[in-house]
Design a protein around this motif. Structure first.
Motif, PDB file in Angstrom:
ATOM      1  N   ALA A 261       0.832  -1.199   0.000  1.00 26.00           N
ATOM      2  CA  ALA A 261       0.000   0.000   0.000  1.00 26.00           C
ATOM      3  C   ALA A 261       0.872   1.257   0.000  1.00 26.00           C
ATOM      4  CB  ALA A 261      -0.938   0.004   1.203  1.00 26.00           C
ATOM      5  N   GLN A 262       1.953   1.229   0.757  1.00 28.15           N
ATOM      6  CA  GLN A 262       2.864   2.369   0.777  1.00 28.15           C
ATOM      7  C   GLN A 262       3.513   2.567  -0.592  1.00 28.15           C
ATOM      8  OE1 GLN A 262       5.362   1.165   4.045  1.00 28.15           O
ATOM      9  NE2 GLN A 262       4.258   2.443   5.508  1.00 28.15           N
ATOM     10  N   GLU A 263       3.912   1.470  -1.229  1.00 34.39           N
ATOM     11  CA  GLU A 263       4.506   1.567  -2.564  1.00 34.39           C
ATOM     12  C   GLU A 263       3.491   2.106  -3.574  1.00 34.39           C
ATOM     13  OE1 GLU A 263       5.954  -2.373  -3.338  1.00 34.39           O
ATOM     14  OE2 GLU A 263       7.684  -2.142  -2.008  1.00 34.39           O
ATOM     15  N   ALA A 264       2.240   1.643  -3.486  1.00 33.30           N
ATOM     16  CA  ALA A 264       1.200   2.125  -4.393  1.00 33.30           C
ATOM     17  C   ALA A 264       0.934   3.610  -4.148  1.00 33.30           C
ATOM     18  CB  ALA A 264      -0.082   1.318  -4.206  1.00 33.30           C
ATOM     19  N   ALA A 265       0.930   4.027  -2.899  1.00 34.46           N
ATOM     20  CA  ALA A 265       0.718   5.448  -2.584  1.00 34.46           C
ATOM     21  C   ALA A 265       1.865   6.290  -3.129  1.00 34.46           C
ATOM     22  CB  ALA A 265       0.578   5.630  -1.078  1.00 34.46           C
ATOM     23  N   GLU A 266       3.074   5.790  -3.020  1.00 34.21           N
ATOM     24  CA  GLU A 266       4.236   6.522  -3.542  1.00 34.21           C
ATOM     25  C   GLU A 266       4.160   6.630  -5.066  1.00 34.21           C
ATOM     26  OE1 GLU A 266       7.687   8.666  -3.908  1.00 34.21           O
ATOM     27  OE2 GLU A 266       6.422   8.327  -2.164  1.00 34.21           O
ATOM     28  N   GLN A 267       3.769   5.551  -5.725  1.00 31.13           N
ATOM     29  CA  GLN A 267       3.619   5.593  -7.183  1.00 31.13           C
ATOM     30  C   GLN A 267       2.521   6.573  -7.589  1.00 31.13           C
ATOM     31  OE1 GLN A 267       2.937   1.514  -8.276  1.00 31.13           O
ATOM     32  NE2 GLN A 267       5.104   0.962  -8.177  1.00 31.13           N
TER      33      GLN A 267
ATOM     34  N   ARG B 246       2.976   9.892  -9.843  1.00 31.18           N
ATOM     35  CA  ARG B 246       2.139  10.107 -11.036  1.00 31.18           C
ATOM     36  C   ARG B 246       1.430  11.456 -10.946  1.00 31.18           C
ATOM     37  NH1 ARG B 246       1.649  10.088 -16.086  1.00 31.18           N
ATOM     38  NH2 ARG B 246      -0.408   9.649 -16.898  1.00 31.18           N
ATOM     39  N   ALA B 247       0.927  11.793  -9.761  1.00 28.44           N
ATOM     40  CA  ALA B 247       0.270  13.091  -9.564  1.00 28.44           C
ATOM     41  C   ALA B 247       1.265  14.225  -9.788  1.00 28.44           C
ATOM     42  CB  ALA B 247      -0.339  13.176  -8.173  1.00 28.44           C
ATOM     43  N   ASP B 248       2.494  14.054  -9.278  1.00 30.17           N
ATOM     44  CA  ASP B 248       3.532  15.072  -9.508  1.00 30.17           C
ATOM     45  C   ASP B 248       3.814  15.219 -11.006  1.00 30.17           C
ATOM     46  OD1 ASP B 248       3.754  15.545  -6.803  1.00 30.17           O
ATOM     47  OD2 ASP B 248       5.627  14.418  -6.555  1.00 30.17           O
ATOM     48  N   ASP B 249       3.909  14.098 -11.707  1.00 29.42           N
ATOM     49  CA  ASP B 249       4.150  14.131 -13.158  1.00 29.42           C
ATOM     50  C   ASP B 249       3.014  14.857 -13.880  1.00 29.42           C
ATOM     51  OD1 ASP B 249       6.506  12.743 -12.803  1.00 29.42           O
ATOM     52  OD2 ASP B 249       5.674  10.788 -13.412  1.00 29.42           O
ATOM     53  N   LEU B 250       1.769  14.538 -13.517  1.00 33.25           N
ATOM     54  CA  LEU B 250       0.615  15.184 -14.146  1.00 33.25           C
ATOM     55  C   LEU B 250       0.591  16.679 -13.838  1.00 33.25           C
ATOM     56  CD1 LEU B 250      -2.141  12.484 -13.537  1.00 33.25           C
ATOM     57  CD2 LEU B 250      -1.054  13.080 -15.715  1.00 33.25           C
TER      58      LEU B 250
END
Length: 112
Positions: free
Chosen positions: A74-80, A84-88
Motif C-alpha cells: 500500500a505504501q509503494e502504491a501510494a508513492e507511485q 504520477r500526480a507530480d508528473d501530471l
C-alpha cells in the motif's frame, strides 16, 4: 522387583521432553507396561500440544507477515500515485506555460 505403576515424575518429564519420553517408553515397555503406557500418553500429549503451539505461532506469524506485506504494498502504491500526480501536475504546468506562450505570440502577431 519394582512395582509396575505410572510415575508422575517420568510422566511430567515425558510431557515436557517427548523425545526423552520415547526413550523411556522403549526402555519400560517390555518390563513395565503400565509405566510405559503412562509415559507414552504423557509424551504424546506433550508432543501434540507442542505441535499445536508451533502451528498457532506459525499462523499468527504468517498473518503478521502478510499484514506487513500489505502495508508495504500500500505504501509503494501510494508513492507511485504521488509520483504520477507530480508528473501530471508538472505536465499541466508545461501545458499552461505553452498556452500562455501561444497567447503572447498571437497577441504580438495581431498587435493587441
Amino acid at each position: 522387583m519394582l512395582e509396575d505403576r505410572s510415575e508422575a515424575g517420568l510422566n511430567v518429564l515425558s510431557f515436557l521432553a517427548p523425545l526423552v519420553g520415547l526413550i523411556l517408553y522403549l526402555i519400560y515397555r517390555g518390563n513395565m507396561p503400565c509405566r510405559a503406557r503412562g509415559i507414552k500418553k504423557a509424551g504424546l500429549l506433550g508432543l501434540g500440544l507442542s505441535v499445536l503451539l508451533v502451528a498457532c505461532i506459525g499462523v499468527f506469524a504468517g498473518g503478521e507477515i502478510a499484514r506487513q506485506n500489505e502495508i508495504r504494498e500500500a505504501q509503494e502504491a501510494a508513492e507511485q500515485a504521488r509520483q504520477r500526480a507530480d508528473d501530471l501536475h508538472r505536465q499541466s504546468q508545461e501545458i499552461q506555460e505553452a498556452l500562455e506562450n501561444a497567447r503572447r505570440a498571437l497577441e504580438s502577431y495581431y498587435g493587441s
